[in-house]
Every structure is written in structure tokens, then in C-alpha cells.
Design an enzyme around this catalytic site. Sequence first.
Site, PDB file in Angstrom:
ATOM      1  N   LYS A  90       6.238  11.955  -5.861  1.00  0.00           N
ATOM      2  CA  LYS A  90       5.046  12.347  -6.596  1.00  0.00           C
ATOM      3  C   LYS A  90       4.471  13.680  -6.068  1.00  0.00           C
ATOM      4  O   LYS A  90       4.915  14.199  -5.047  1.00  0.00           O
ATOM      5  CB  LYS A  90       4.005  11.228  -6.507  1.00  0.00           C
ATOM      6  CG  LYS A  90       4.473   9.911  -7.159  1.00  0.00           C
ATOM      7  CD  LYS A  90       4.873  10.083  -8.614  1.00  0.00           C
ATOM      8  CE  LYS A  90       4.784   8.816  -9.438  1.00  0.00           C
ATOM      9  NZ  LYS A  90       5.869   7.846  -9.218  1.00  0.00           N
TER      10      LYS A  90
HETATM   11  C1  LIG Z   1       5.424   6.243  -9.824  1.00  0.00           C
HETATM   12  C2  LIG Z   1       4.671   5.634 -10.942  1.00  0.00           C
HETATM   13  C3  LIG Z   1       4.030   4.388 -10.820  1.00  0.00           C
HETATM   14  C4  LIG Z   1       4.194   3.489  -9.635  1.00  0.00           C
HETATM   15  O1  LIG Z   1       3.999   4.050  -8.416  1.00  0.00           O
HETATM   16  P1  LIG Z   1       4.755   3.518  -7.099  1.00  0.00           P
HETATM   17  O2  LIG Z   1       3.952   4.134  -6.013  1.00  0.00           O
HETATM   18  O3  LIG Z   1       6.160   4.042  -7.142  1.00  0.00           O
HETATM   19  O4  LIG Z   1       4.667   2.041  -7.096  1.00  0.00           O
HETATM   20  C5  LIG Z   1       3.270   3.941 -11.887  1.00  0.00           C
HETATM   21  N1  LIG Z   1       3.166   4.638 -13.024  1.00  0.00           N
HETATM   22  C6  LIG Z   1       3.776   5.816 -13.186  1.00  0.00           C
HETATM   23  C7  LIG Z   1       3.606   6.565 -14.469  1.00  0.00           C
HETATM   24  C8  LIG Z   1       4.572   6.342 -12.168  1.00  0.00           C
HETATM   25  O5  LIG Z   1       5.212   7.495 -12.366  1.00  0.00           O
END
Ligand SMILES: *Cc1c(COP(=O)(O)O)cnc(C)c1O
Length: 402
Positions: free
Chosen positions: A186
Site C-alpha cells: 500500500k
Molecule cells: C489491501 C486492501 C484491503 C485489505 O487490507 P489488508 O491490510 O491487506 O488486510 C481492503 N480493501 C482494499 C480495497 C484493499 O486494497
Amino acid sequence: MPGYELFGAAERKEVNDVLETGILMRYGFDGARQGIWKAKELEAEICKTFGTAHTQLLSSGTAALTTAMAALGIGAGDEVIMPTFTFVASFEAVLSVGAIPVPVDIDETLTLNPAAVAAAITPRTKAVMPVHMCGSMAQLDELKAICTANNIFLLEDACQAIGGTYKGKHLGTIGDAGTFSFDFVKIITCAEGGAVMTNNKETYAKADQYTDHGHDHMGKDRGADLHPYLGYNFRISELHAAVGLAQVRRLDEFLTLQKKNHSIIYNALKQVEGVTFRVIPDPSGDTGSFVSFFLPTEEMTRDAVAAFAAEGIGGNFYWYDNNWHYIRKWQHLQSGSWMNRFYDEQKKQVLHYANQAFPVSDAIMSRCISSSISLVWTEEQAQERGNKMADVLKKIIVGATV
Ligand SMILES: *Cc1c(COP(=O)(O)O)cnc(C)c1O
């Protein structure tokens, strides 16, 4: 998109502060921790940076969505309207609290079509969940108006849009609650982590307690805490929070690099006749983590994806075929022992929605490519990439029309 590309001295320093004390847990051990409270500090930093009254950190973005859902009181049999294009975690979170995900069509913003949302509202609808996919935003004014008129919650999944804004406000702080993910890919990473943001004190209190077995965090020590709400263990560790703290402080640096490289790629692709772009409700608030564009037909799009791969131009995502981001490949929502958590009537509903056809979404996603933007390209590298991509696209579009 990924903050991990610039992991360095600042991150190591924050982690070292924690390693020096050896107190890896975010609560308690007041004496031994020598004033080091990275999770608390990161929560305060997020409130300040993004302009929200309250932030609760968690172990992941999925945990953040689940917790937000629980804190808003969304549960058994409640319906949550969501887009067909997201990361599957958004659906997992709804199902985890026994609620029913109601997928509706997206439009060329690559997230919720407000008209489709309005048409899907029933007396059991409890929330609408726009997902700000690929670093850019949903049509929040329209969605907020629908939520207000129907007295339902707006819960923003801003996991992919950290630092994005809509009309001057940060994504994730505009709805009744919003979530970030800090997983490894992210915009900001903690390695693993997430956040729930809200301006509502009660929603925050419930989120806080839900992440820590219901501890109210009001006692002199953990044993003296009361537990007004049920909770689980979705805590973040001090080590993870330390990484996030360094990264959040670098957000502007990341976004500046990202937007610069984004505009180089965007300007190169804009020269190609026949290529159109994702609609961005507030272009000044785009994080620039992807350039998402459309070709005239599915066939041309598939040819382009193959040609990019053949030319060694990586990072071009064709979500339509992807197992994790588009509803078309989510057969696992239709079976499995987890279905036993639903009563028969709800089970039928879940299956009905999971089996629905989405020709409008298909027509958009089958022509869409999202090209990810790196923070570490030089200007020359970005330009070269943009030119190569434009050449590939021109050949395909011209070839298909002669
Ligand atoms: C990455 C992501 C999540 C979940 O996050 P994690 O930290 O990987 O559990 C939820 N929604 C979206 C749109 C994402 O890209």
C-alpha cells in the site's frame, strides 16, 4: 503505490526505538517502555495528517473493515451495498459480521455508480461501502446524499487511497467511518496494519474495544479494565506501528514522486487516439498510484496486456481476469462451510447476489488496464516507459481499425 520502495533510515530509527525497550505490545508495561508509545503516536499522527477526530490502529485493513462494520452496529442479515470491483477483503469483512454483501455495478470511476446504489436500497440496507480503488475516489457527494436520505451509513474503504482527497477532505474521513490498509504493497506500509478513522466518539470507542477483547482501556492496569463490548484480538504491534510512523511522516514525499511519475505516463498515453481514461470525480485529489485507462474493445485490451508483457513492461493490471479484485472469479463466495453461519433465508440471498451477472461492470472492466506507478523511476525511466506503452497501444488500435 508502494511505500516499501523507499524504506530507509527513518523507518529503521523508529523500529530501533522499540527494540531498545523490548516492549513490543502497544498497551501496558508503562515503566519498562520508557515513554515509547509508537501505536499511540501513530494514531495521533494520522488524526493530524488526515484531519479526523479519532483513529484506531489494527493488525490489517481487513481487520479495520470488520471492526468498522461491528462498531457501526452492522450485523446479521443487514445489507451492505458495495462495488463489483474491489479487493475481496471488502466482501470478507461484510460476511465476517454475518451481514450480506449486495454488489452493484460500477461506472467509469471504477467504483460505485450512484444510480445503481440508489436502486439497490431495501429496508434492510445498513451501509454503502465505496471503495476508492487504485488511488482515486468515488463520487462521494452523490453517495453521501443517498446515505443521508435513507438514514444509512457511508463506510469508505480507502485502503488503496491513503493521501487522496475529495474536495479538500481526505479520503477515509468523509463517511461515518473509513479504513486504511498498511499492508506491504500500500501507499504507506507497516508491513501489516490498518486503521479505522471516524469523527464519532462512540464509533471510535467501540472500534477501540473490538480490537482488544473488549478492554475499555480505562483501568489503571489491563486487569482492571471493564469490557462493555465484545472484542477480539486485532491489535497492531509496536514494531509495525513504528514503521508506519516513519512512513506517514513521509507521505508528502511519496505523493510528490508518485504524482510526478503519474503525469509523465498519463501524458504519454493521452497522445494515443482511442485510449480513454478513468473518470476521476476530483482530479486534484488523485494519489497518482495508477493510471487506469480503457481501450475501445475487450479484444484490443487483451492484445495490449499481452504486448506489454512481451515487451517486458511490467505492472500493468488486467483486473477483469484477476482472481482477487473482480467479482467474476469469486466462486468461493458461493460455497464452503462458512455458509453455515447464515440462516436459510440469508444463505439464499448471499447466493443470489454472488450468482448475479454484471454485464455493465463487465463491459467496463474488460476494457480497463491499470498501470502502476513506481516511486523510484527517474524522469527518464518514466518517460521511456510511457513512450513504449504508447507505441504498443498505437499499433494495436491502428492495427484493429485498418
Ligand atoms: C489491501 C486492501 C484491503 C485489505 O487490507 P489488508 O491490510 O491487506 O488486510 C481492503 N480493501 C482494499 C480495497 C484493499 O486494497
